[in-house]
Scaffold this motif. Structure first.
Motif, PDB file in Angstrom:
ATOM      1  N   ARG A  78      -3.171   4.470   0.022  1.00 44.03           N
ATOM      2  CA  ARG A  78      -3.678   4.322  -1.342  1.00 44.03           C
ATOM      3  C   ARG A  78      -3.294   2.955  -1.881  1.00 44.03           C
ATOM      4  NH1 ARG A  78      -3.235   9.517  -4.908  1.00 44.03           N
ATOM      5  NH2 ARG A  78      -5.348   9.616  -4.095  1.00 44.03           N
ATOM      6  N   LYS A  79      -4.291   2.241  -2.427  1.00 47.80           N
ATOM      7  CA  LYS A  79      -3.932   0.984  -3.097  1.00 47.80           C
ATOM      8  C   LYS A  79      -3.187   1.337  -4.373  1.00 47.80           C
ATOM      9  CE  LYS A  79      -7.742  -1.770  -1.361  1.00 47.80           C
ATOM     10  NZ  LYS A  79      -9.009  -2.424  -1.663  1.00 47.80           N
ATOM     11  N   PRO A  80      -2.146   0.592  -4.725  1.00 48.14           N
ATOM     12  CA  PRO A  80      -1.400   0.917  -5.948  1.00 48.14           C
ATOM     13  C   PRO A  80      -2.346   0.993  -7.137  1.00 48.14           C
ATOM     14  CG  PRO A  80      -0.310  -0.811  -4.720  1.00 48.14           C
ATOM     15  CD  PRO A  80      -1.611  -0.585  -4.038  1.00 48.14           C
ATOM     16  N   ALA A  81      -2.059   1.922  -8.045  1.00 49.06           N
ATOM     17  CA  ALA A  81      -2.970   2.181  -9.163  1.00 49.06           C
ATOM     18  C   ALA A  81      -3.020   1.005 -10.146  1.00 49.06           C
ATOM     19  CB  ALA A  81      -2.522   3.435  -9.891  1.00 49.06           C
ATOM     20  N   THR A  82      -4.241   0.706 -10.575  1.00 50.08           N
ATOM     21  CA  THR A  82      -4.388  -0.264 -11.658  1.00 50.08           C
ATOM     22  C   THR A  82      -5.006   0.452 -12.857  1.00 50.08           C
ATOM     23  OG1 THR A  82      -6.513  -0.849 -10.711  1.00 50.08           O
ATOM     24  CG2 THR A  82      -4.660  -2.309 -10.233  1.00 50.08           C
ATOM     25  N   ALA A  83      -5.517   1.675 -12.626  1.00 52.07           N
ATOM     26  CA  ALA A  83      -6.176   2.467 -13.669  1.00 52.07           C
ATOM     27  C   ALA A  83      -5.592   3.868 -13.632  1.00 52.07           C
ATOM     28  CB  ALA A  83      -7.677   2.508 -13.385  1.00 52.07           C
ATOM     29  N   PRO A  84      -5.853   4.704 -14.665  1.00 54.62           N
ATOM     30  CA  PRO A  84      -5.317   6.068 -14.637  1.00 54.62           C
ATOM     31  C   PRO A  84      -5.862   6.849 -13.456  1.00 54.62           C
ATOM     32  CG  PRO A  84      -6.679   5.661 -16.610  1.00 54.62           C
ATOM     33  CD  PRO A  84      -6.624   4.404 -15.858  1.00 54.62           C
ATOM     34  N   ARG A  85      -5.038   7.778 -12.895  1.00 52.97           N
ATOM     35  CA  ARG A  85      -5.481   8.579 -11.761  1.00 52.97           C
ATOM     36  C   ARG A  85      -6.268   9.754 -12.247  1.00 52.97           C
ATOM     37  NH1 ARG A  85      -0.656   7.890  -7.333  1.00 52.97           N
ATOM     38  NH2 ARG A  85      -0.441   5.690  -7.657  1.00 52.97           N
ATOM     39  N   LEU A 128       0.854  -1.188   0.000  1.00 53.20           N
ATOM     40  CA  LEU A 128       0.000   0.000   0.000  1.00 53.20           C
ATOM     41  C   LEU A 128       0.892   1.240   0.000  1.00 53.20           C
ATOM     42  CD1 LEU A 128      -2.559  -1.100   2.743  1.00 53.20           C
ATOM     43  CD2 LEU A 128      -3.088  -0.692   0.322  1.00 53.20           C
ATOM     44  N   GLU A 129       0.446   2.289  -0.741  1.00 58.61           N
ATOM     45  CA  GLU A 129       1.219   3.542  -0.749  1.00 58.61           C
ATOM     46  C   GLU A 129       0.725   4.423   0.388  1.00 58.61           C
ATOM     47  OE1 GLU A 129       0.287   5.020  -4.619  1.00 58.61           O
ATOM     48  OE2 GLU A 129       1.446   3.461  -5.617  1.00 58.61           O
ATOM     49  N   VAL A 130       1.654   5.086   1.055  1.00 55.68           N
ATOM     50  CA  VAL A 130       1.254   5.991   2.135  1.00 55.68           C
ATOM     51  C   VAL A 130       1.857   7.373   1.891  1.00 55.68           C
ATOM     52  CG1 VAL A 130       3.089   5.095   3.627  1.00 55.68           C
ATOM     53  CG2 VAL A 130       1.226   6.324   4.649  1.00 55.68           C
ATOM     54  N   TYR A 131       1.013   8.379   2.109  1.00 64.66           N
ATOM     55  CA  TYR A 131       1.443   9.787   2.031  1.00 64.66           C
ATOM     56  C   TYR A 131       1.191  10.366   3.414  1.00 64.66           C
ATOM     57  CZ  TYR A 131       1.355   9.042  -2.988  1.00 64.66           C
ATOM     58  OH  TYR A 131       1.589   8.556  -4.256  1.00 64.66           O
ATOM     59  N   TRP A 132       2.256  10.621   4.151  1.00 64.32           N
ATOM     60  CA  TRP A 132       2.127  11.008   5.565  1.00 64.32           C
ATOM     61  C   TRP A 132       2.587  12.459   5.744  1.00 64.32           C
ATOM     62  CZ3 TRP A 132       6.181  11.973   9.252  1.00 64.32           C
ATOM     63  CH2 TRP A 132       5.762  11.988  10.595  1.00 64.32           C
ATOM     64  N   GLY A 133       1.938  13.169   6.639  1.00 61.91           N
ATOM     65  CA  GLY A 133       2.376  14.533   6.948  1.00 61.91           C
ATOM     66  C   GLY A 133       2.094  14.883   8.393  1.00 61.91           C
ATOM     67  N   THR A 170       5.879   3.118  -0.168  1.00 60.05           N
ATOM     68  CA  THR A 170       5.028   1.979   0.206  1.00 60.05           C
ATOM     69  C   THR A 170       5.163   1.769   1.712  1.00 60.05           C
ATOM     70  OG1 THR A 170       6.795   0.373  -0.084  1.00 60.05           O
ATOM     71  CG2 THR A 170       5.418   0.837  -2.018  1.00 60.05           C
ATOM     72  N   LEU A 171       4.191   1.076   2.283  1.00 58.36           N
ATOM     73  CA  LEU A 171       4.277   0.820   3.723  1.00 58.36           C
ATOM     74  C   LEU A 171       5.578   0.084   4.049  1.00 58.36           C
ATOM     75  CD1 LEU A 171       0.753  -0.166   5.101  1.00 58.36           C
ATOM     76  CD2 LEU A 171       2.181   1.771   5.764  1.00 58.36           C
ATOM     77  N   ALA A 172       5.947  -0.839   3.165  1.00 56.09           N
ATOM     78  CA  ALA A 172       7.192  -1.591   3.399  1.00 56.09           C
ATOM     79  C   ALA A 172       8.382  -0.627   3.509  1.00 56.09           C
ATOM     80  CB  ALA A 172       7.423  -2.585   2.262  1.00 56.09           C
ATOM     81  N   GLU A 173       8.365   0.433   2.709  1.00 57.57           N
ATOM     82  CA  GLU A 173       9.502   1.369   2.701  1.00 57.57           C
ATOM     83  C   GLU A 173       9.480   2.354   3.868  1.00 57.57           C
ATOM     84  OE1 GLU A 173       9.904   1.683  -2.194  1.00 57.57           O
ATOM     85  OE2 GLU A 173       8.642   3.085  -1.098  1.00 57.57           O
ATOM     86  N   VAL A 174       8.277   2.823   4.252  1.00 55.28           N
ATOM     87  CA  VAL A 174       8.263   3.977   5.166  1.00 55.28           C
ATOM     88  C   VAL A 174       7.629   3.743   6.542  1.00 55.28           C
ATOM     89  CG1 VAL A 174       8.331   5.696   3.300  1.00 55.28           C
ATOM     90  CG2 VAL A 174       6.116   4.914   4.169  1.00 55.28           C
ATOM     91  N   ALA A 175       6.988   2.591   6.750  1.00 57.03           N
ATOM     92  CA  ALA A 175       6.252   2.402   8.015  1.00 57.03           C
ATOM     93  C   ALA A 175       7.161   2.610   9.244  1.00 57.03           C
ATOM     94  CB  ALA A 175       5.599   1.026   8.056  1.00 57.03           C
ATOM     95  N   THR A 176       8.319   1.988   9.220  1.00 58.70           N
ATOM     96  CA  THR A 176       9.196   2.088  10.391  1.00 58.70           C
ATOM     97  C   THR A 176       9.716   3.516  10.553  1.00 58.70           C
ATOM     98  OG1 THR A 176       9.850  -0.172   9.993  1.00 58.70           O
ATOM     99  CG2 THR A 176      11.249   1.079  11.467  1.00 58.70           C
ATOM    100  N   THR A 177      10.068   4.143   9.433  1.00 52.40           N
ATOM    101  CA  THR A 177      10.589   5.525   9.515  1.00 52.40           C
ATOM    102  C   THR A 177       9.517   6.467  10.055  1.00 52.40           C
ATOM    103  OG1 THR A 177      11.799   4.968   7.514  1.00 52.40           O
ATOM    104  CG2 THR A 177      11.869   7.256   8.199  1.00 52.40           C
TER     105      THR A 177
END
Ligand SMILES: C[S@@+](CC[C@H](N)C(=O)[O-])C[C@H]1O[C@@H](n2cnc3c(N)ncnc32)[C@H](O)[C@@H]1O
Length: 253
Positions: A246-253, A198-203, A217-224
């Motif tokens: 955000r679920k990764p895109a399968t269709a145009p945004r 899953l993609e995450v945009y955190w602020g 992705t959660l894998a990349e940023v969850a711990t940070t």
């Protein structure tokens, strides 16, 4: 008749405030302040800055409304919040009668927008239903943390033709709507999610000088995120953060 203005002031950037809000501020006699806890000084400072910057000529009377104690992790959440609203309604009602002349205007400067995870409108409508104090009220919109978040990350909130969910950390659960915004999350609830792609945009502290942004992705940023959040909270004594999952895109945004 007495009038209460519920004014959205944005989430920490002094230029989030609208011209409608500034014009409303120019008519206010009494500011009702409801902040609590360790955020108090900074949020109060932000409100002072808004007033000093946009309505320097106006000297308001200020009434600080004490926060009734409440259980922050109750067994019956809805009932506890309803009781807290009831106590607040009684308190506001008394203060309006005592502190506002019949012809005067009071205001609540509400963080973000008054319609989103804020009780002020609900409490005012409860007081009008009780009918003990006569007053009218008006709501002036503000920039929400959701808008601040998407602007900072330069992303649209929704995908083309897709729904969006806004929820709290407490309620976050799979299956997710494709795009889910999470607010009021003191526990990093994204840790409960099983899909680490899953993609995450955190602020955090969006719009303020302390703003922190992170995405991946959660894998990349969850711990940070957890580490940065804990460090920032320890440094400042409080934190406000919001994120979009955000679920990764399968269709145009
Ligand atoms: C009680 S809610 C108020 C929301 C507000 N009415 C709005 O329109 O954004 C508080 C939550 O809003 C979010 N929030 C408010 N200000 C924020 C900011 N400057 N940066 C990040 N999140 C913020 C956080 O999720 C916080 O827990």
């Amino acid at each position: 008749m007495r009038k209460i203005l519920v004014i959205g002031i944005g989430t920490g950037h002094p230029e989030h405030i609208t011209i409608q809000a500034i014009n409303a501020l120019k008519t206010v006699d009494v500011l009702f302040i409801t902040d609590k806890g360790s955020e108090k000084d900074e949020l109060a400072g932000f409100r002072r800055e808004i007033c000093a910057r946009y309505v320097p000529e106006r000297s308001f009377r200020t009434v600080v409304i004490p926060d009734p104690d409440r259980d922050r992790a109750p067994v019956d959440y809805q009932a506890t919040v309803a009781m807290w609203h009831e106590q607040r309604a009684a308190l506001y009602e008394t203060l309006f009668a005592q502190q506002l002349e019949e012809h005067e205007r009071g205001a609540f400067l509400v963080w973000g927008d008054p319609s989103l995870y804020d009780s002020t409108i609900r409490i005012l409508s409860q007081i009008t239903a009780r009918g003990t104090v006569q007053f009218d009220y008006e709501v002036i919109p503000g920039i929400t943390a959701v808008q601040a978040l998407t602007a900072c990350h330069r992303i649209p909130l929704n995908r083309v033709g897709e729904p969006v969910q806004i929820t709290t950390g407490r309620q976050l659960a799979e299956p997710l709507v494709n795009d889910t915004v999470v607010m009021l999350d003191g526990e990093c609830a994204f840790r409960k999610l099983s899909d680490d792609q899953l993609e995450v945009y955190w602020g955090a502290y969006l719009g303020t000088a302390d703003e922190i942004l992170l995405s991946g992705t959660l894998a990349e940023v969850a711990t940070t995120i957890q580490q940065m959040r804990a460090a920032a909270r320890a440094r400042k004594g409080w934190i406000m953060d919001t994120y979009l999952i955000r679920k990764p895109a399968t269709a145009p945004r």
